[in-house]
Every structure is written in structure tokens, then in C-alpha cells.
Design a protein around this motif. Structure first.
Motif, PDB file in Angstrom:
ATOM      1  N   ASP A 168      29.698  48.785  30.992  1.00  0.00           N
ATOM      2  CA  ASP A 168      28.494  47.963  30.861  1.00  0.00           C
ATOM      3  C   ASP A 168      28.696  46.588  31.487  1.00  0.00           C
ATOM      4  O   ASP A 168      27.828  46.073  32.190  1.00  0.00           O
ATOM      5  CB  ASP A 168      28.123  47.797  29.380  1.00  0.00           C
ATOM      6  N   PHE A 169      29.856  45.991  31.209  1.00  0.00           N
ATOM      7  CA  PHE A 169      30.174  44.649  31.703  1.00  0.00           C
ATOM      8  C   PHE A 169      31.603  44.630  32.231  1.00  0.00           C
ATOM      9  O   PHE A 169      32.411  45.503  31.911  1.00  0.00           O
ATOM     10  CB  PHE A 169      30.044  43.607  30.569  1.00  0.00           C
ATOM     11  N   ALA A 170      31.897  43.620  33.037  1.00  0.00           N
ATOM     12  CA  ALA A 170      33.266  43.364  33.475  1.00  0.00           C
ATOM     13  C   ALA A 170      33.521  41.867  33.385  1.00  0.00           C
ATOM     14  O   ALA A 170      32.636  41.051  33.683  1.00  0.00           O
ATOM     15  CB  ALA A 170      33.492  43.851  34.901  1.00  0.00           C
ATOM     16  N   LEU A 171      34.737  41.515  32.959  1.00  0.00           N
ATOM     17  CA  LEU A 171      35.163  40.114  32.879  1.00  0.00           C
ATOM     18  C   LEU A 171      36.378  39.941  33.776  1.00  0.00           C
ATOM     19  O   LEU A 171      37.365  40.665  33.645  1.00  0.00           O
ATOM     20  CB  LEU A 171      35.532  39.735  31.438  1.00  0.00           C
ATOM     21  N   VAL A 172      36.296  38.974  34.707  1.00  0.00           N
ATOM     22  CA  VAL A 172      37.407  38.759  35.635  1.00  0.00           C
ATOM     23  C   VAL A 172      37.649  37.260  35.815  1.00  0.00           C
ATOM     24  O   VAL A 172      36.813  36.437  35.464  1.00  0.00           O
ATOM     25  CB  VAL A 172      37.134  39.414  37.014  1.00  0.00           C
ATOM     26  N   ARG A 173      38.820  36.947  36.379  1.00  0.00           N
ATOM     27  CA  ARG A 173      39.165  35.551  36.671  1.00  0.00           C
ATOM     28  C   ARG A 173      39.599  35.434  38.121  1.00  0.00           C
ATOM     29  O   ARG A 173      40.388  36.242  38.614  1.00  0.00           O
ATOM     30  CB  ARG A 173      40.288  35.064  35.765  1.00  0.00           C
ATOM     31  N   ALA A 174      39.076  34.430  38.807  1.00  0.00           N
ATOM     32  CA  ALA A 174      39.399  34.205  40.215  1.00  0.00           C
ATOM     33  C   ALA A 174      39.853  32.765  40.424  1.00  0.00           C
ATOM     34  O   ALA A 174      39.484  31.859  39.659  1.00  0.00           O
ATOM     35  CB  ALA A 174      38.191  34.500  41.101  1.00  0.00           C
ATOM     36  N   ALA A 175      40.639  32.557  41.463  1.00  0.00           N
ATOM     37  CA  ALA A 175      41.083  31.206  41.807  1.00  0.00           C
ATOM     38  C   ALA A 175      39.949  30.403  42.417  1.00  0.00           C
ATOM     39  O   ALA A 175      39.825  29.200  42.180  1.00  0.00           O
ATOM     40  CB  ALA A 175      42.269  31.275  42.769  1.00  0.00           C
ATOM     41  N   LYS A 176      39.107  31.090  43.187  1.00  0.00           N
ATOM     42  CA  LYS A 176      38.014  30.396  43.869  1.00  0.00           C
ATOM     43  C   LYS A 176      36.804  31.319  43.948  1.00  0.00           C
ATOM     44  O   LYS A 176      36.939  32.528  44.124  1.00  0.00           O
ATOM     45  CB  LYS A 176      38.444  29.972  45.284  1.00  0.00           C
ATOM     46  N   GLY A 177      35.633  30.746  43.818  1.00  0.00           N
ATOM     47  CA  GLY A 177      34.409  31.510  43.959  1.00  0.00           C
ATOM     48  C   GLY A 177      33.292  30.618  44.443  1.00  0.00           C
ATOM     49  O   GLY A 177      33.327  29.393  44.245  1.00  0.00           O
ATOM     50  N   ASP A 178      32.287  31.211  45.086  1.00  0.00           N
ATOM     51  CA  ASP A 178      31.129  30.418  45.496  1.00  0.00           C
ATOM     52  C   ASP A 178      29.909  30.843  44.678  1.00  0.00           C
ATOM     53  O   ASP A 178      29.974  31.738  43.835  1.00  0.00           O
ATOM     54  CB  ASP A 178      30.878  30.525  47.006  1.00  0.00           C
ATOM     55  N   HIS A 180      27.392  32.462  45.420  1.00  0.00           N
ATOM     56  CA  HIS A 180      26.911  33.821  45.688  1.00  0.00           C
ATOM     57  C   HIS A 180      27.783  34.882  45.019  1.00  0.00           C
ATOM     58  O   HIS A 180      27.473  36.067  45.115  1.00  0.00           O
ATOM     59  CB  HIS A 180      26.859  34.074  47.192  1.00  0.00           C
ATOM     60  N   GLY A 181      28.890  34.460  44.394  1.00  0.00           N
ATOM     61  CA  GLY A 181      29.756  35.409  43.716  1.00  0.00           C
ATOM     62  C   GLY A 181      30.920  35.927  44.523  1.00  0.00           C
ATOM     63  O   GLY A 181      31.673  36.782  44.045  1.00  0.00           O
ATOM     64  N   ASN A 182      31.093  35.449  45.760  1.00  0.00           N
ATOM     65  CA  ASN A 182      32.262  35.841  46.545  1.00  0.00           C
ATOM     66  C   ASN A 182      33.514  35.244  45.906  1.00  0.00           C
ATOM     67  O   ASN A 182      33.526  34.055  45.554  1.00  0.00           O
ATOM     68  CB  ASN A 182      32.124  35.346  47.986  1.00  0.00           C
ATOM     69  N   LEU A 183      34.566  36.051  45.770  1.00  0.00           N
ATOM     70  CA  LEU A 183      35.741  35.620  45.017  1.00  0.00           C
ATOM     71  C   LEU A 183      37.027  35.728  45.827  1.00  0.00           C
ATOM     72  O   LEU A 183      37.181  36.618  46.668  1.00  0.00           O
ATOM     73  CB  LEU A 183      35.898  36.453  43.744  1.00  0.00           C
ATOM     74  N   VAL A 184      37.961  34.818  45.505  1.00  0.00           N
ATOM     75  CA  VAL A 184      39.317  34.843  46.048  1.00  0.00           C
ATOM     76  C   VAL A 184      40.275  34.766  44.862  1.00  0.00           C
ATOM     77  O   VAL A 184      40.106  33.923  43.974  1.00  0.00           O
ATOM     78  CB  VAL A 184      39.573  33.653  47.002  1.00  0.00           C
ATOM     79  N   PHE A 185      41.272  35.651  44.855  1.00  0.00           N
ATOM     80  CA  PHE A 185      42.245  35.690  43.763  1.00  0.00           C
ATOM     81  C   PHE A 185      43.585  35.172  44.255  1.00  0.00           C
ATOM     82  O   PHE A 185      43.962  35.386  45.412  1.00  0.00           O
ATOM     83  CB  PHE A 185      42.390  37.119  43.239  1.00  0.00           C
ATOM     84  N   ALA A 186      44.311  34.497  43.364  1.00  0.00           N
ATOM     85  CA  ALA A 186      45.589  33.889  43.745  1.00  0.00           C
ATOM     86  C   ALA A 186      46.745  34.847  43.494  1.00  0.00           C
ATOM     87  O   ALA A 186      46.989  35.238  42.353  1.00  0.00           O
ATOM     88  CB  ALA A 186      45.808  32.591  42.968  1.00  0.00           C
ATOM     89  N   LYS A 187      47.401  35.228  44.561  1.00  0.00           N
ATOM     90  CA  LYS A 187      48.654  35.972  44.486  1.00  0.00           C
ATOM     91  C   LYS A 187      48.569  37.157  43.510  1.00  0.00           C
ATOM     92  O   LYS A 187      47.680  37.978  43.616  1.00  0.00           O
ATOM     93  CB  LYS A 187      49.798  35.008  44.147  1.00  0.00           C
ATOM     94  N   SER A 188      49.498  37.216  42.524  1.00  0.00           N
ATOM     95  CA  SER A 188      49.555  38.384  41.650  1.00  0.00           C
ATOM     96  C   SER A 188      48.387  38.487  40.685  1.00  0.00           C
ATOM     97  O   SER A 188      48.172  39.546  40.077  1.00  0.00           O
ATOM     98  CB  SER A 188      50.868  38.389  40.854  1.00  0.00           C
ATOM     99  N   SER A 189      47.598  37.423  40.552  1.00  0.00           N
ATOM    100  CA  SER A 189      46.423  37.508  39.682  1.00  0.00           C
ATOM    101  C   SER A 189      45.328  38.384  40.287  1.00  0.00           C
ATOM    102  O   SER A 189      44.329  38.687  39.629  1.00  0.00           O
ATOM    103  CB  SER A 189      45.864  36.115  39.382  1.00  0.00           C
ATOM    104  N   ARG A 190      45.561  38.817  41.519  1.00  0.00           N
ATOM    105  CA  ARG A 190      44.614  39.741  42.150  1.00  0.00           C
ATOM    106  C   ARG A 190      44.639  41.088  41.419  1.00  0.00           C
ATOM    107  O   ARG A 190      43.616  41.749  41.283  1.00  0.00           O
ATOM    108  CB  ARG A 190      44.985  39.911  43.619  1.00  0.00           C
ATOM    109  N   ASN A 191      45.803  41.512  40.955  1.00  0.00           N
ATOM    110  CA  ASN A 191      46.057  42.734  40.199  1.00  0.00           C
ATOM    111  C   ASN A 191      44.828  43.622  39.960  1.00  0.00           C
ATOM    112  O   ASN A 191      44.308  44.239  40.878  1.00  0.00           O
ATOM    113  CB  ASN A 191      46.784  42.418  38.878  1.00  0.00           C
ATOM    114  N   PHE A 192      44.352  43.714  38.715  1.00  0.00           N
ATOM    115  CA  PHE A 192      43.228  44.596  38.389  1.00  0.00           C
ATOM    116  C   PHE A 192      41.869  43.908  38.502  1.00  0.00           C
ATOM    117  O   PHE A 192      40.840  44.547  38.265  1.00  0.00           O
ATOM    118  CB  PHE A 192      43.390  45.153  36.968  1.00  0.00           C
TER     119      PHE A 192
END
Length: 251
Positions: A168-178, A180-192
Motif C-alpha cells: 500500500d505504501f513505501a517509506l524510504v530515505r534518500a541523500a538528495k531529492g527534488d 518532482h521526487g527524483n532521488l539520489v542515495f548515498a553509498k550503501s544506503s542505496r541498499n533496499f
């Protein structure tokens, strides 16, 4: 196209009791702690969680777990989470343990619109044959076990059929986002995180740094905004609040 929500509480306000959640992170890396805390403060319960693990060191999903807010976990690792193990063995929690690579592909497949796929992982074990304890009865017996899965042979090798995962929902964490929702993840935090984001019908991202559209090079985007519906910008204090599970130092 502006997907920014003012606060984490507002971003998760429509997550109901009994919802299914795909949650990014691995150990303490890349865990959407602020969104999880907002769910805890709302009192949301009866959740079915899909995540590699269920928090550690009283952090991440361990906050919801300790409060009895999680009814079912689909994941790969119990590890050193004693409360997770206690609830599972005590019959308080339903747990579907699956191979880690299979979990990653089930999330990706669900997000890509692929209903199922065949993999050799688990063939010849209870993963394919069934009988894995999903829920104990509190007295050492098994109250609910996994069903057998379809196994087929391709080019002389057996493969087990695994279902894609949608939540139903997803919760995530990114290092950077704009916005529009485009995301960049830092190193190993990209994981799942990208996989969990793909699997959610409504994906909410907490970002350590919010930039304007165009502030991320298109070639640097790890997850396109089509998969993200809401963005929450963290405060500097929230962005730098990162725990270390096992601190190792040299003499």
C-alpha cells in the motif's frame, strides 16, 4: 508536480491500521527513521511490513515492533534483534523469511509490473517445498507454515516461482531529492531503498537535502520521480542523526 509535504506527520497521515509497507534500509543504513517515528506518534498499528530486517538498537522499525504495531514481517534477517526473535518465537508476530536476493527481486518485480518470476534460490529447501514456520503457537509448535511453491525445470535446472511484491505504501530515505521526487542515495544506503520505493503504490521519501528541479543531473538520478508520490525535507538535525550499530576502532 511539486510533491513536497511540509512535515512527516502529514506525509503519513493517511496510512491506516493494517496497511502494508515496504521500508528501505539495511541495518541502520538508509532507514527512514523520521517517517517511522511519525507513524509511531500517530498510533498506527496492525502493519504488514516488507523490509530486509526489522530495525536494530531501538531504532528504525524496532520502534514500531517494540510498541506492538507490527503484525507481519516479510524479510531476510532477524539477526541480533532480540525483541523480534521473542515476538516471533512467542507467536505474537507472523514472519515470512525469504532469501535476501529473492526479497530484492520480488520488490523490484512488483514495482516493474511483473507478477512473478522463476529463480533457483531455495529449490530443494523449505523455501520451495513449504513448511517454514510463519507463526508459532507460543508453546514451541507451528501454528502456520509456508505453503509449497510451484517448481519448474528449464534447460535441466529447477526453478521456484516467486511472486512480485506490491504494498500500500513505501517509506524510504534518500541523500538528495527534488520537488518532482527524483532521488539520489548515498553509498550503501542505496541498499533496499530504490526497490522498496518501486513496490509501494504510494511512496514517501524523506530526503536529507531538498533541491529544486534541475538540481540533480539526470545521469545521477538513482530513482526517477515516477515512483515517488511524496517528499519530506529533513531538518539539518534529522539529516545528521545517524547511529552506528557496531563501532569498531583500532589501537
Amino acid at each position: 508536480m511539486d510533491k513536497v509535504v511540509a512535515a512527516a506527520g502529514a506525509a503519513v497521515a493517511d496510512v491506516p491500521d493494517g496497511a502494508s509497507l515496504a521500508v528501505g534500509g539495511f541495518g541502520l543504513s538508509g532507514v527512514p527513521n523520521v517517517l517511522i517515528q511519525a507513524l509511531y506518534e500517530r498510533g498506527t498499528g496492525g502493519l504488514s511490513v516488507v523490509s530486509n530486517n526489522c530495525g536494530a538498537m531501538d531504532s528504525g522499525l524496532a520502534v514500531l515492533l517494540a510498541a506492538g504495531r507490527i503484525a507481519r514481517v516479510t524479510g531476510s534477517y532477524i539477526g541480533a534483534n532480540k525483541e523480534f526473535a521473542r515476538q516471533y518465537l512467542g507467536g505474537e508476530l507472523e514472519v515470512e523469511l525469504i532469501p535476501q536476493g529473492t526479497l530484492a527481486e520480488r520488490l523490484r518485480a512488483g514495482g516493474a509490473g511483473i507478477p512473478a518470476f522463476y529463480t533457483p534460490a531455495g529449490v530443494g529447501t523449505q523455501v520451495a517445498d513449504g513448511g517454514l514456520p510463519w507463526r508459532y503457537d507460543g508453546s514451541g509448535g507451528v501454528a502456520l507454515a509456508s505453503p509449497p511453491k510451484e517448481v519448474r525445470e528449464f534447460d535441466g535446472t529447477e526453478y521456484v516461482l516467486e511472486r512480485g511484491i506490491r504494498t500500500d505504501f513505501a517509506l524510504v530515505r534518500a541523500a538528495k531529492g527534488d520537488r518532482h521526487g527524483n532521488l539520489v542515495f548515498a553509498k550503501s544506503s542505496r541498499n533496499f531503498n530504490p526497490l522498496a520505493a518501486m513496490a509501494g503504490r504510494v511512496t514517501i521519501a524523506e530526503v536529507e537535502e531538498l533541491v529544486e528541479p534541475g538540481g540533480i543531473d539526470p545521469d545521477a538520478v538513482h530513482l526517477p520521480g515516477i515512483f515517488v508520490q511524496r517528499v519530506v525535507a529533513l531538518t539539518p538535525e534529522q539529516a545528521t542523526d545517524k547511529k552506528i550499530e557496531r563501532r569498531t576502532v583500532s589501537s
